[in-house]
Design an enzyme around this catalytic site. Sequence first.
Site, PDB file in Angstrom:
ATOM      1  N   TYR A 184      -5.656  15.800  -9.616  1.00  0.00           N
ATOM      2  CA  TYR A 184      -4.826  14.829 -10.343  1.00  0.00           C
ATOM      3  C   TYR A 184      -3.661  15.551 -11.033  1.00  0.00           C
ATOM      4  CZ  TYR A 184      -3.855  10.977 -13.628  1.00  0.00           C
ATOM      5  OH  TYR A 184      -3.268   9.965 -14.372  1.00  0.00           O
ATOM      6  N   ASN A 235       3.572   2.854 -10.223  1.00  0.00           N
ATOM      7  CA  ASN A 235       2.401   2.872 -11.104  1.00  0.00           C
ATOM      8  C   ASN A 235       1.115   3.272 -10.371  1.00  0.00           C
ATOM      9  OD1 ASN A 235       1.002   2.135 -13.657  1.00  0.00           O
ATOM     10  ND2 ASN A 235       0.063   0.596 -12.335  1.00  0.00           N
ATOM     11  N   ASP A 250       0.878  -1.175   0.000  1.00  0.00           N
ATOM     12  CA  ASP A 250       0.000   0.000   0.000  1.00  0.00           C
ATOM     13  C   ASP A 250       0.912   1.220   0.000  1.00  0.00           C
ATOM     14  OD1 ASP A 250      -1.638   2.124   0.453  1.00  0.00           O
ATOM     15  OD2 ASP A 250      -2.581   1.328   2.262  1.00  0.00           O
ATOM     16  N   LYS A 286       0.292  15.243 -10.138  1.00  0.00           N
ATOM     17  CA  LYS A 286       1.217  14.655 -11.111  1.00  0.00           C
ATOM     18  C   LYS A 286       2.301  15.658 -11.524  1.00  0.00           C
ATOM     19  CE  LYS A 286      -0.476  10.394 -11.729  1.00  0.00           C
ATOM     20  NZ  LYS A 286       0.274   9.147 -11.658  1.00  0.00           N
TER      21      LYS A 286
HETATM   22  N1  NAP Z   1      -5.496   5.126 -17.657  1.00  0.00           N
HETATM   23  C1  NAP Z   1      -5.041   6.240 -18.205  1.00  0.00           C
HETATM   24  O1  NAP Z   1      -5.568   6.719 -19.233  1.00  0.00           O
HETATM   25  C2  NAP Z   1      -3.847   6.932 -17.615  1.00  0.00           C
HETATM   26  C3  NAP Z   1      -3.365   8.073 -18.286  1.00  0.00           C
HETATM   27  C4  NAP Z   1      -2.254   8.713 -17.782  1.00  0.00           C
HETATM   28  C5  NAP Z   1      -1.616   8.225 -16.646  1.00  0.00           C
HETATM   29  N2  NAP Z   1      -2.118   7.126 -16.011  1.00  0.00           N
HETATM   30  C6  NAP Z   1      -1.419   6.666 -14.805  1.00  0.00           C
HETATM   31  O2  NAP Z   1      -1.152   5.292 -14.925  1.00  0.00           O
HETATM   32  C7  NAP Z   1      -1.095   4.688 -13.621  1.00  0.00           C
HETATM   33  C8  NAP Z   1      -1.984   3.470 -13.591  1.00  0.00           C
HETATM   34  O3  NAP Z   1      -3.320   3.927 -13.784  1.00  0.00           O
HETATM   35  P1  NAP Z   1      -4.517   2.991 -14.260  1.00  0.00           P
HETATM   36  O4  NAP Z   1      -5.076   3.599 -15.480  1.00  0.00           O
HETATM   37  O5  NAP Z   1      -4.103   1.563 -14.260  1.00  0.00           O
HETATM   38  O6  NAP Z   1      -5.517   3.317 -13.065  1.00  0.00           O
HETATM   39  P2  NAP Z   1      -6.572   2.358 -12.327  1.00  0.00           P
HETATM   40  O7  NAP Z   1      -7.242   1.523 -13.344  1.00  0.00           O
HETATM   41  O8  NAP Z   1      -7.409   3.279 -11.508  1.00  0.00           O
HETATM   42  O9  NAP Z   1      -5.640   1.500 -11.402  1.00  0.00           O
HETATM   43  C9  NAP Z   1      -4.875   2.148 -10.400  1.00  0.00           C
HETATM   44  C10 NAP Z   1      -4.103   1.117  -9.659  1.00  0.00           C
HETATM   45  O10 NAP Z   1      -3.382   1.792  -8.629  1.00  0.00           O
HETATM   46  C11 NAP Z   1      -3.556   1.029  -7.455  1.00  0.00           C
HETATM   47  N3  NAP Z   1      -3.426   1.871  -6.262  1.00  0.00           N
HETATM   48  C12 NAP Z   1      -4.110   2.996  -5.945  1.00  0.00           C
HETATM   49  N4  NAP Z   1      -3.721   3.448  -4.749  1.00  0.00           N
HETATM   50  C13 NAP Z   1      -2.776   2.597  -4.304  1.00  0.00           C
HETATM   51  C14 NAP Z   1      -1.988   2.526  -3.133  1.00  0.00           C
HETATM   52  N5  NAP Z   1      -2.101   3.412  -2.143  1.00  0.00           N
HETATM   53  N6  NAP Z   1      -1.109   1.507  -3.007  1.00  0.00           N
HETATM   54  C15 NAP Z   1      -0.985   0.579  -3.975  1.00  0.00           C
HETATM   55  N7  NAP Z   1      -1.693   0.586  -5.106  1.00  0.00           N
HETATM   56  C16 NAP Z   1      -2.591   1.584  -5.259  1.00  0.00           C
HETATM   57  C17 NAP Z   1      -4.937   0.437  -7.556  1.00  0.00           C
HETATM   58  O11 NAP Z   1      -5.007  -0.678  -6.711  1.00  0.00           O
HETATM   59  P3  NAP Z   1      -6.447  -1.168  -6.167  1.00  0.00           P
HETATM   60  O12 NAP Z   1      -7.198  -1.633  -7.354  1.00  0.00           O
HETATM   61  O13 NAP Z   1      -6.062  -2.233  -5.210  1.00  0.00           O
HETATM   62  O14 NAP Z   1      -7.055   0.042  -5.539  1.00  0.00           O
HETATM   63  C18 NAP Z   1      -4.981   0.054  -9.027  1.00  0.00           C
HETATM   64  O15 NAP Z   1      -4.384  -1.203  -9.235  1.00  0.00           O
HETATM   65  C19 NAP Z   1      -1.541   5.793 -12.634  1.00  0.00           C
HETATM   66  O16 NAP Z   1      -0.396   6.357 -12.041  1.00  0.00           O
HETATM   67  C20 NAP Z   1      -2.238   6.798 -13.530  1.00  0.00           C
HETATM   68  O17 NAP Z   1      -2.193   8.102 -13.002  1.00  0.00           O
HETATM   69  C21 NAP Z   1      -3.216   6.475 -16.459  1.00  0.00           C
END
Ligand code: NAP
Length: 194
Positions: free
Chosen positions: A116, A34, A5, A120
């Site tokens: 956000y 991530n 976490d 970031k």
């Molecule tokens: N998707 C996009 O279009 C996009 C675009 C730009 C950047 N990003 C970046 O890419 C990364 C991954 O995003 P995603 O799209 O996969 O988002 P997501 O679908 O919301 O998944 C986020 C992940 O982060 C985990 N998480 C959140 N808080 C946490 C904590 N305190 N400790 C450990 N794990 C934690 C969540 O775990 P749980 O499920 O267990 O909560 C989940 O596995 C993020 O940093 C996001 O800002 C995403």
Amino acid sequence: MVKLDAVNPASIEEATRRVEEQLDGSGLNLVINNAGIFSDVSLATVDSEEMLGAYKTNVVGPMLVGQAFLPLLKKAAQGSSQKGLSCSKAAIVNISTVLGSIERVPETFSNPAISYRCSKAALNMLTQCQALSYAEDGILCAAVHPGWVQTDMGTQEADLPVDESVRGILTVLPTLSEKHSGSFWSWAGKTIPW
Ligand SMILES: NC(=O)c1ccc[n+]([C@@H]2O[C@H](COP(=O)([O-])OP(=O)(O)OC[C@H]3O[C@@H](n4cnc5c(N)ncnc54)[C@H](OP(=O)(O)O)[C@@H]3O)[C@@H](O)[C@H]2O)c1
């Protein structure tokens, strides 16, 4: 798989201990921060709790994880015969977003996401500070924008399937060297301005 976490220092400490056990005396080459959270809030709706929550997960978490895994990253760098910096030697990669680019705000502001993008932008600053602080330990640090990806956060309306984004990132990481430490890359291998 080791649970972590990223906002809980005790959990990070436990995870580093378990990773160290698994490594059995070796160092750790790559940490990818991530974990992230997103809220669709504007300046009209954001409040302090939302701001602090985003900051905690998106900036403080990567900072704590970087600090905790530093000894194992240093060990990997010290044990490597590679010259310069690389992701295969020792690296911290912070998953950021183009929404955190201050220069690109005018193009991206159709999605205000205040908490956000501010958190970031702070992660991008952390990346530069890590790059300058950890270079002498042989550790490369970079920020990567994964694209707009079809995840829970990105929704199914996003441009990219997860595997395409991940393949892109895995193509970019091996191209990074000393001169790229402290820089911001897209999944497609283009630099993004801070
Ligand atoms: N998707 C996009 O279009 C996009 C675009 C730009 C950047 N990003 C970046 O890419 C990364 C991954 O995003 P995603 O799209 O996969 O988002 P997501 O679908 O919301 O998944 C986020 C992940 O982060 C985990 N998480 C959140 N808080 C946490 C904590 N305190 N400790 C450990 N794990 C934690 C969540 O775990 P749980 O499920 O267990 O909560 C989940 O596995 C993020 O940093 C996001 O800002 C995403």
